[in-house]
Design a protein around this motif. Structure first.
Motif, PDB file in Angstrom:
ATOM      1  N   ALA A  30       0.848  -1.190   0.000  1.00  0.00           N
ATOM      2  CA  ALA A  30       0.000   0.000   0.000  1.00  0.00           C
ATOM      3  C   ALA A  30       0.880   1.235   0.000  1.00  0.00           C
ATOM      4  CB  ALA A  30      -0.902   0.003   1.213  1.00  0.00           C
ATOM      5  N   THR A  31       0.568   2.117  -0.884  1.00  0.00           N
ATOM      6  CA  THR A  31       1.344   3.344  -0.953  1.00  0.00           C
ATOM      7  C   THR A  31       0.501   4.497  -0.443  1.00  0.00           C
ATOM      8  OG1 THR A  31       0.621   3.824  -3.202  1.00  0.00           O
ATOM      9  CG2 THR A  31       2.609   2.485  -2.964  1.00  0.00           C
ATOM     10  N   PHE A  32       1.181   5.537  -0.122  1.00  0.00           N
ATOM     11  CA  PHE A  32       0.494   6.741   0.319  1.00  0.00           C
ATOM     12  C   PHE A  32      -0.357   7.301  -0.815  1.00  0.00           C
ATOM     13  CE2 PHE A  32       0.382  11.262   1.626  1.00  0.00           C
ATOM     14  CZ  PHE A  32      -0.236  11.073   2.851  1.00  0.00           C
ATOM     15  N   LEU A  33       0.066   7.067  -2.056  1.00  0.00           N
ATOM     16  CA  LEU A  33      -0.685   7.533  -3.215  1.00  0.00           C
ATOM     17  C   LEU A  33      -2.041   6.832  -3.314  1.00  0.00           C
ATOM     18  CD1 LEU A  33      -0.699   9.303  -5.760  1.00  0.00           C
ATOM     19  CD2 LEU A  33       0.288   7.370  -6.968  1.00  0.00           C
ATOM     20  N   ASP A  34      -2.088   5.518  -3.022  1.00  0.00           N
ATOM     21  CA  ASP A  34      -3.373   4.803  -3.027  1.00  0.00           C
ATOM     22  C   ASP A  34      -4.324   5.407  -1.998  1.00  0.00           C
ATOM     23  OD1 ASP A  34      -2.483   3.030  -4.941  1.00  0.00           O
ATOM     24  OD2 ASP A  34      -1.827   1.549  -3.472  1.00  0.00           O
ATOM     25  N   PHE A  35      -3.807   5.618  -0.818  1.00  0.00           N
ATOM     26  CA  PHE A  35      -4.625   6.145   0.278  1.00  0.00           C
ATOM     27  C   PHE A  35      -5.138   7.551  -0.043  1.00  0.00           C
ATOM     28  CE2 PHE A  35      -4.704   8.376   4.459  1.00  0.00           C
ATOM     29  CZ  PHE A  35      -5.816   7.736   4.975  1.00  0.00           C
ATOM     30  N   THR A  36      -4.244   8.442  -0.428  1.00  0.00           N
ATOM     31  CA  THR A  36      -4.657   9.826  -0.709  1.00  0.00           C
ATOM     32  C   THR A  36      -5.473   9.928  -1.985  1.00  0.00           C
ATOM     33  OG1 THR A  36      -2.533  10.276  -1.778  1.00  0.00           O
ATOM     34  CG2 THR A  36      -2.745  10.872   0.546  1.00  0.00           C
ATOM     35  N   GLY A  37      -5.159   9.103  -2.980  1.00  0.00           N
ATOM     36  CA  GLY A  37      -5.934   9.130  -4.224  1.00  0.00           C
ATOM     37  C   GLY A  37      -7.364   8.708  -4.001  1.00  0.00           C
ATOM     38  N   ASP A  38      -7.554   7.617  -3.249  1.00  0.00           N
ATOM     39  CA  ASP A  38      -8.916   7.171  -2.950  1.00  0.00           C
ATOM     40  C   ASP A  38      -9.676   8.227  -2.156  1.00  0.00           C
ATOM     41  OD1 ASP A  38      -8.407   4.804  -4.235  1.00  0.00           O
ATOM     42  OD2 ASP A  38      -8.226   3.606  -2.405  1.00  0.00           O
ATOM     43  N   GLN A  39      -8.998   8.831  -1.204  1.00  0.00           N
ATOM     44  CA  GLN A  39      -9.670   9.866  -0.408  1.00  0.00           C
ATOM     45  C   GLN A  39     -10.003  11.095  -1.241  1.00  0.00           C
ATOM     46  OE1 GLN A  39      -7.521  10.873   3.148  1.00  0.00           O
ATOM     47  NE2 GLN A  39      -8.828   9.514   4.330  1.00  0.00           N
ATOM     48  N   ALA A  40      -9.054  11.558  -2.028  1.00  0.00           N
ATOM     49  CA  ALA A  40      -9.276  12.779  -2.819  1.00  0.00           C
ATOM     50  C   ALA A  40     -10.416  12.601  -3.811  1.00  0.00           C
ATOM     51  CB  ALA A  40      -7.993  13.172  -3.538  1.00  0.00           C
ATOM     52  N   VAL A  41     -10.406  11.496  -4.537  1.00  0.00           N
ATOM     53  CA  VAL A  41     -11.463  11.266  -5.524  1.00  0.00           C
ATOM     54  C   VAL A  41     -12.800  11.010  -4.820  1.00  0.00           C
ATOM     55  CG1 VAL A  41     -12.215   9.760  -7.405  1.00  0.00           C
ATOM     56  CG2 VAL A  41      -9.845  10.482  -7.273  1.00  0.00           C
ATOM     57  N   GLY A  42     -12.758  10.330  -3.685  1.00  0.00           N
ATOM     58  CA  GLY A  42     -13.988  10.126  -2.915  1.00  0.00           C
ATOM     59  C   GLY A  42     -14.583  11.438  -2.432  1.00  0.00           C
TER      60      GLY A  42
END
Length: 190
Positions: free
Chosen positions: A117-129
């Motif tokens: 898991a990368t920080f990009l996955d976490f922040t990307g999912d949150q930002a788009v959500g």
């Protein structure tokens, strides 16, 4: 007379079993601090993440199609309302992002590589959500006002689009929760 044992009198003892083979593919080292394999093996959440991201991509695609189909003329044009244009733009972004992430997860699962898991996955999912929930909440008041005056295909399609965008947000929110869990558990593994 000395007693000599004949070969028939000797009881043969069974041989001890051979030591287990230390094959890295068969047996992964266990990390007692994280409760997971030390090599970062599959923790069973890859399939869930794949389903959530594919569902978000599909739901956002349906939301996008519903908004884009609202072109009945006069006041029933989605382009006349900035809230609906915003909803359409966010649905396009969410659909593309979720589809690319789902394809990336599927490719990783098929190759059998460990998920990191990368920080990009976490922040990307949150930002788009968060973009999806803000677009839904921006389009909701004007839709409620329109539906209080008239209920037709335009207002029905927009209301359905808002619902699908909200469901896509929920799928991405759960995906972000799993990514956050993986990030936090990998931070404490040694």
């Amino acid at each position: 007379m000395a007693m000599v044992a004949s070969p028939d009198d000797i009881v043969k003892s069974p041989l001890p079993p051979p030591p287990p083979a230390h094959n890295n593919k068969d047996k992964a080292a266990y990390n007692p601090y994280s409760g997971r394999p030390a090599n970062g093996g599959d923790d069973g959440l890859d399939g869930i993440v794949l389903v959530l991201r594919a569902a978000a991509a599909l739901l956002a695609l349906v939301a996008m199609a519903l908004v884009a189909s609202c072109r009945q003329g006069d006041w029933m044009e989605f382009t006349r309302y900035q809230e609906y244009r915003y909803l359409l733009g966010v649905a396009v972004v969410a659909s593309l992002y979720s589809a690319l992430q789902a394809a990336r997860t599927f490719r990783r699962m098929r190759a059998g590589t460990a998920y990191a898991a990368t920080f990009l996955d976490f922040t990307g999912d949150q930002a788009v959500g968060y973009l999806l929930i803000t677009a839904s909440s921006a389009a909701l008041p004007i839709t409620i006002r329109m539906r209080s005056a008239v209920v037709n295909t335009f207002t029905d399609a927009i209301a359905a689009s808002i619902s699908f965008a909200f469901l896509a947000f929920a799928a991405l929110a759960f995906s972000a929760l799993i990514a956050g869990f993986r990030l936090s558990s990998s931070a404490y593994s040694y």
